[in-house]
Design a protein around this motif. Sequence first.
Motif, short mmCIF file in Angstrom:
data_model
loop_
_atom_site.label_atom_id
_atom_site.label_comp_id
_atom_site.label_asym_id
_atom_site.label_seq_id
_atom_site.Cartn_x
_atom_site.Cartn_y
_atom_site.Cartn_z
N PRO A 1 29.68 30.62 35.15
CA PRO A 1 30.32 31.89 35.49
C PRO A 1 31.85 31.80 35.57
O PRO A 1 32.45 30.74 35.42
N TYR A 2 32.46 32.95 35.83
CA TYR A 2 33.86 33.00 36.24
C TYR A 2 33.90 32.65 37.73
O TYR A 2 33.11 33.19 38.52
N VAL A 3 34.80 31.78 38.13
CA VAL A 3 34.98 31.46 39.55
C VAL A 3 36.34 32.01 39.96
O VAL A 3 37.38 31.58 39.46
N VAL A 4 36.32 32.97 40.86
CA VAL A 4 37.52 33.70 41.27
C VAL A 4 37.99 33.15 42.61
O VAL A 4 37.24 33.15 43.59
N TYR A 5 39.23 32.70 42.65
CA TYR A 5 39.80 32.11 43.86
C TYR A 5 40.91 33.02 44.42
O TYR A 5 41.56 33.77 43.68
N GLY A 6 41.12 32.90 45.71
CA GLY A 6 42.26 33.57 46.33
C GLY A 6 41.98 34.93 46.91
O GLY A 6 42.91 35.67 47.24
N GLY A 7 40.70 35.29 47.08
CA GLY A 7 40.37 36.56 47.72
C GLY A 7 40.83 37.77 46.94
O GLY A 7 41.31 38.76 47.53
N LEU A 8 40.69 37.74 45.60
CA LEU A 8 41.09 38.89 44.78
C LEU A 8 40.27 40.13 45.15
O LEU A 8 39.05 40.05 45.25
N PRO A 9 40.92 41.27 45.35
CA PRO A 9 40.16 42.51 45.59
C PRO A 9 39.31 42.84 44.37
O PRO A 9 39.74 42.68 43.22
N MET A 10 38.09 43.30 44.61
CA MET A 10 37.18 43.67 43.52
C MET A 10 36.63 45.06 43.79
O MET A 10 36.30 45.40 44.93
N ARG A 11 36.54 45.84 42.72
CA ARG A 11 36.00 47.20 42.87
C ARG A 11 35.25 47.59 41.60
O ARG A 11 35.58 47.15 40.51
N THR B 1 35.37 41.39 49.58
CA THR B 1 36.39 40.43 49.18
C THR B 1 35.98 39.03 49.63
O THR B 1 35.69 38.82 50.81
N ARG B 2 35.91 38.12 48.69
CA ARG B 2 35.51 36.75 48.98
C ARG B 2 36.63 35.79 48.60
O ARG B 2 37.29 35.98 47.58
N GLU B 3 36.83 34.78 49.41
CA GLU B 3 37.84 33.78 49.07
C GLU B 3 37.50 33.09 47.76
O GLU B 3 38.38 32.79 46.96
N VAL B 4 36.19 32.84 47.55
CA VAL B 4 35.72 32.30 46.27
C VAL B 4 34.53 33.15 45.84
O VAL B 4 33.58 33.33 46.61
N ALA B 5 34.58 33.69 44.65
CA ALA B 5 33.49 34.52 44.13
C ALA B 5 33.08 34.01 42.76
O ALA B 5 33.93 33.65 41.94
N ARG B 6 31.77 33.96 42.50
CA ARG B 6 31.23 33.54 41.21
C ARG B 6 30.70 34.78 40.49
O ARG B 6 29.75 35.41 40.96
N LEU B 7 31.31 35.13 39.37
CA LEU B 7 30.96 36.35 38.65
C LEU B 7 30.26 36.01 37.34
O LEU B 7 30.69 35.11 36.60
N CYS B 8 29.20 36.75 37.04
CA CYS B 8 28.36 36.49 35.87
C CYS B 8 29.17 36.60 34.58
O CYS B 8 29.95 37.53 34.39
N ARG B 9 28.93 35.64 33.68
CA ARG B 9 29.58 35.63 32.36
C ARG B 9 28.56 35.71 31.23
O ARG B 9 28.91 36.04 30.09
N CYS B 10 27.29 35.38 31.53
CA CYS B 10 26.28 35.32 30.46
C CYS B 10 25.61 36.66 30.22
O CYS B 10 24.95 36.86 29.20
#
Length: 671
Positions: free
Chosen positions: A461-471, A494-503
């Motif tokens: 997946p995409y691993v998002v760091y730094g607590g990026l706002p998501m909407r 908002t998560r400090e680390v979030a794993r977002l689906c890529r497949c």
Amino acid sequence: MTSTDQYVSLAMADVSPKIVVAHRKELSYLLCQAAEIEHMAMCQYLYAAFSLRTEPGPGLTAAQLERVERWRKVITSIASEEMLHWALVNNLLTAIGSAPFMSRPNLPHRAKGYPPSVQFALLPFGEAALRHFVYFERPNNVDVVEVAEFAPADEGPAPMTEHELQPRGQDYVSQGDLYRALDEGLERLAERLGEDGLFIGPDLAQVGPASFGWSGLTPVTDLASAKVALARIIEQGEGGSSLDLEVAHYGRFRSMLDEYLAMRGQDPTFEPAHPVAAASARTVEGEQPSGPMITDPTTRDVSDLFNAVNDLVLQVLSRYFSFGEETREQLGVLADVAFDLMVGAINPLGGLLAVLPVGDNEPGMTAGANFQLAYRSNFLLPHQRVAWVRFAERLDEAASFASSVNGDAATQAVLSRVAEGFRRNAGSLRAHLGAVQDQVQATPTMGAPGRPHIEIEPSGPYVVYGGLPMRRMRVVRSAEGEPLAWEVTERLETREVARLCRCGASATKPFCDNSHRDLVWESQVAVPTSTYRQRAKVIEGEGLLLADDHSLCTHAGFCKTRLTNVWDMVRNLSPDDSVTKGYIMAVVERCPSGTLTYRLDPDHEDVEANDGPAIGVIDDGPLFVTGDVPVGSADGEPLEIRNRMTLCRCGASDIKPLCDGTHTATGFRDS
């Protein structure tokens, strides 16, 4: 043959001490102790393997030497599997958010700080060593015979309670007990914290089977994979339901002991090992060595060289397991250097020390490889280019030192080959230093503390760091179905680390549920290597230039409707038509992928909307990333940093990780 009164029969307790794993900190503490145990087990096995003779002579016939060579291969294989277990434990540590653990108590000093039944020593191959190894790898509820000097004499630490906050050592009677307790502790913590709350380490930092050629090196990303890793350690050691005892370490050492005793019974003069003494060249950190001191100058130099190389291997592995800014290719270089040093330096130097004399103070005794560490506080060099420079520098120093050691022809031949390997590996590291430096200069903010950024796991997946706002976002459409504007429909946690689906297969989109592991999908990147400016076609209008890189188009549709066509509008723009110019600007700023940009003058920069760092999850479409968020691709190379970009969520784009609009043709849906 050693008299039997030097061994004691020890029955395993019916009920093992209760091991408490109430907090992540205690789990990390016990995993660090497990890493130490695997590390020292590997050292004591290699020491015994190094001690075996390589040529026939008094006490060893040519026929007996064939059996000895088989034993050497078995012990070396077991030592390699202990290193595999050590790597699995470090995967577990990384998975729960801890750092990899490279240190251990010093050798040849007797290890302390463990339960009384867990002891280590450097013993030459023979009955005492084999009985000790059999005891060390024993399954539960098996009566075994242990070397008397290693028999538990003291009571173990007092039981720990669930109320205690600080981690500390606990009592257990075997390695299997420790690992089974860790398995139960992981289950309990996963239940209390949730799997996402427990396994917070980045999947990208997991070491897999390709790293060192170990098919059993399982990446740990959730409870199921953690249990697989622990089961492999237990079964390869003491044996288990899915691995025959004769394949496990316990059974292999037991068979070796039986063969050794039978051969000694047939030939009392049989002596397969050199008379090694685990001698030391110096004291370290105030610890008095358990063996004699080396007084022979050549042996002392070779011993120092062996320990310096062992120290360097740990530094390289620490850098590898810590996954800094290295690309996949650079990590491969580190793995190759570490492996080459183990095979091309540690092994031959260990064998050489087994035949070199301790000195006149110990007539007839040879030194052996003592695995002494000059310091144990930390092996990590945290800054990438600095680490690579120091690795190469240390290899040069080791090569010069090896070439300066005096010795007989056989010694010189070994040292010459080892020095050549040092120079070769130093050259390999330096060959990549330019790329290391360029990468640091090109992406100074990637992964900086607190800086939001996105990393892409290979095949994951995409691993998002730094607590990026998501909407969540959707397009507002007219009665005719044409796009008008963007609307935020839901603000996500908002998560400090979030794993977002890529497949594209997750049942919990936009978040990853590890469905990618069960898919056969093309996950590799194919992103353009040129820049946007190099690819974009420029259309000039009166007072406005429109740039268009159509390869990035996601078909959001703002730019071309029944009534408007932004390209024709630019071409037909009048100097005083501020209304049309403003409309063109508004349309371009709604383009999520950055396919379209505009400039007011050829010499000016693109005019961009002042969007902050954030991620928009477009309904049934890509991720809409704004705010110059750095993205590192799955091959380790950074993408061009842009104010707007769209990342593929359907898994089918031809320019992954960027979206090319394929989701529309494939009918991708969020649910």
